[in-house]
Design a protein around this motif. Sequence first.
Motif, PDB file in Angstrom:
ATOM      1  N   PHE A   1       0.845  -1.188   0.000  1.00 47.82           N
ATOM      2  CA  PHE A   1       0.000   0.000   0.000  1.00 47.82           C
ATOM      3  C   PHE A   1       0.884   1.243   0.000  1.00 47.82           C
ATOM      4  CE2 PHE A   1      -2.651  -3.320   1.773  1.00 47.82           C
ATOM      5  CZ  PHE A   1      -3.905  -3.062   1.241  1.00 47.82           C
ATOM      6  N   ASN A   2       0.252   2.401  -0.159  1.00 48.36           N
ATOM      7  CA  ASN A   2       1.009   3.648  -0.152  1.00 48.36           C
ATOM      8  C   ASN A   2       1.417   4.067   1.250  1.00 48.36           C
ATOM      9  OD1 ASN A   2       0.961   4.147  -2.982  1.00 48.36           O
ATOM     10  ND2 ASN A   2      -1.152   4.880  -2.818  1.00 48.36           N
ATOM     11  N   ASP A   3       0.631   3.671   2.252  1.00 46.72           N
ATOM     12  CA  ASP A   3       0.970   4.005   3.640  1.00 46.72           C
ATOM     13  C   ASP A   3       0.255   3.038   4.578  1.00 46.72           C
ATOM     14  OD1 ASP A   3      -1.634   5.241   4.705  1.00 46.72           O
ATOM     15  OD2 ASP A   3      -1.284   6.447   2.919  1.00 46.72           O
ATOM     16  N   PRO A   4       0.673   2.973   5.846  1.00 43.49           N
ATOM     17  CA  PRO A   4       0.084   2.016   6.806  1.00 43.49           C
ATOM     18  C   PRO A   4      -1.395   2.249   7.079  1.00 43.49           C
ATOM     19  CG  PRO A   4       2.187   2.862   7.607  1.00 43.49           C
ATOM     20  CD  PRO A   4       1.823   3.701   6.426  1.00 43.49           C
ATOM     21  N   ASN A   5      -1.840   3.519   7.131  1.00 39.32           N
ATOM     22  CA  ASN A   5      -3.255   3.783   7.387  1.00 39.32           C
ATOM     23  C   ASN A   5      -4.132   3.224   6.270  1.00 39.32           C
ATOM     24  OD1 ASN A   5      -3.023   5.089   9.869  1.00 39.32           O
ATOM     25  ND2 ASN A   5      -2.605   7.061   8.913  1.00 39.32           N
ATOM     26  N   GLN A   6      -3.647   3.329   5.048  1.00 36.83           N
ATOM     27  CA  GLN A   6      -4.390   2.789   3.905  1.00 36.83           C
ATOM     28  C   GLN A   6      -4.544   1.278   4.048  1.00 36.83           C
ATOM     29  OE1 GLN A   6      -2.493   2.788  -0.078  1.00 36.83           O
ATOM     30  NE2 GLN A   6      -4.227   4.029  -0.737  1.00 36.83           N
ATOM     31  N   MET A   7      -3.480   0.613   4.519  1.00 36.13           N
ATOM     32  CA  MET A   7      -3.539  -0.834   4.720  1.00 36.13           C
ATOM     33  C   MET A   7      -4.535  -1.197   5.821  1.00 36.13           C
ATOM     34  SD  MET A   7      -0.434  -3.534   5.519  1.00 36.13           S
ATOM     35  CE  MET A   7      -0.295  -3.209   7.281  1.00 36.13           C
ATOM     36  N   ALA A   8      -4.527  -0.429   6.919  1.00 37.46           N
ATOM     37  CA  ALA A   8      -5.461  -0.692   8.018  1.00 37.46           C
ATOM     38  C   ALA A   8      -6.905  -0.505   7.564  1.00 37.46           C
ATOM     39  CB  ALA A   8      -5.153   0.231   9.197  1.00 37.46           C
ATOM     40  N   HIS A   9      -7.147   0.526   6.767  1.00 33.01           N
ATOM     41  CA  HIS A   9      -8.495   0.770   6.256  1.00 33.01           C
ATOM     42  C   HIS A   9      -8.947  -0.372   5.358  1.00 33.01           C
ATOM     43  CE1 HIS A   9     -11.399   3.159   3.566  1.00 33.01           C
ATOM     44  NE2 HIS A   9     -11.995   2.951   4.705  1.00 33.01           N
ATOM     45  N   TRP A  10      -8.054  -0.843   4.500  1.00 36.90           N
ATOM     46  CA  TRP A  10      -8.345  -1.996   3.640  1.00 36.90           C
ATOM     47  C   TRP A  10      -8.736  -3.196   4.504  1.00 36.90           C
ATOM     48  CZ3 TRP A  10      -5.660  -6.681   3.677  1.00 36.90           C
ATOM     49  CH2 TRP A  10      -5.972  -7.563   2.640  1.00 36.90           C
ATOM     50  N   ALA A  11      -7.969  -3.450   5.558  1.00 35.85           N
ATOM     51  CA  ALA A  11      -8.246  -4.603   6.421  1.00 35.85           C
ATOM     52  C   ALA A  11      -9.621  -4.487   7.073  1.00 35.85           C
ATOM     53  CB  ALA A  11      -7.163  -4.724   7.493  1.00 35.85           C
TER      54      ALA A  11
END
Length: 377
Positions: free
Chosen positions: A161-171
């Motif tokens: 992902f572009n950043d960790p928050n984006q990954m958390a939102h995806w999850a």
Amino acid sequence: MKLVSIKNDSSKRKGIIYKLSCFFFIISCLTLQFYVFASGTLQPSQFFLIAAFILLIIFNGIDLNVIKNKPFFYFILFILFTIIINTFYSIIYNSIEFIVSSLYYLFGIFFTYTTILLLTKNDGLKNNLVYILTISLVMLIIVWALGFGDYKFFPRYNGYFNDPNQMAHWALCIVSTILILSANKRLHVFVFIAGALVVLASLSRSGFLGLTLIGIGIIIKINKTFLVSLLLLIIVLFSTLTIDSDNSLLSSYDNITNRLLETDLEEQADTRGYTRIQNYPQYLILGAGQGLDYRFNSDYEIHSSWAGLLFYYGIFTTFLFLNALFVNIKKFSISNIFISLGPLFYGFSTFGIRTPVFWLFIGVVIYSTNTKFRLRT
């Protein structure tokens, strides 16, 4: 006989087109976590989604039953108003940046439409989607454990992902989508644990908040089974946290507690743009348009979905969006309401409503809360 043969050939072609649409849709969902190209540009999963959408239109045309669905129609109105507002500011400031912001939402509604219609046409696709999304969660955990992916803000992991928050939102969106679609309680526990590990890797405060609400929803839904699983989850998490690695897994429990305990609320309010609402209240009626944030002495957009909607598009447009959401969510059971709130509460501190996975989640919410969609063949 010729007429019958032509009809049969046409039916076969339509069947092939529909299957291809389903295939591209599933591949799109599986690859949502891979951001290969520059931020803000189309990613591989989105090309697959475009193919699925075009093939679906060829196969079925425009389905007015979906368009006329009240919540879906509210989303269309929301997007129409964002286009009007952003076009106005695009002309005023001679910048295409505003138009691009609306294109994200336009693409999102394509994803929602495709999700609703494909699930409506083939109820069996629901199970396939659950399995694919579960696989995608497991795939990310394996990639993380093997040391692949990136740490752009070490020790916070962001995979591809572009950043960790984006990954958390995806999850959060993936976990909520699976829990809404599936009635398998064991799968619920497994998916929650997998999602917790992904959020843990990201060290996203917004992710922890959303995960808590999802956890409450699961406790309500499966009671004692979850409590046993929660104990296992705690063991897994603390086992993971004891693993040290220079470039793969999290190094210590301090990484989590420090981010939560050292949060300066006043600083966060300013950084994430909440104070912009207070400093420029004249934009709360009709909106400021989403773009050129330097107009407000900032290099960044508002880092909150709901504050961002209110400031960029005004009260009425924000009402359209929220009304479209909660007209559906209020139809859920209490457990599913909490599960649905996970991705939504994430939006209080991070702007996540333009990401494709959020609109997949919206499509599943609309499909699951409207009996007429689920009963159609």
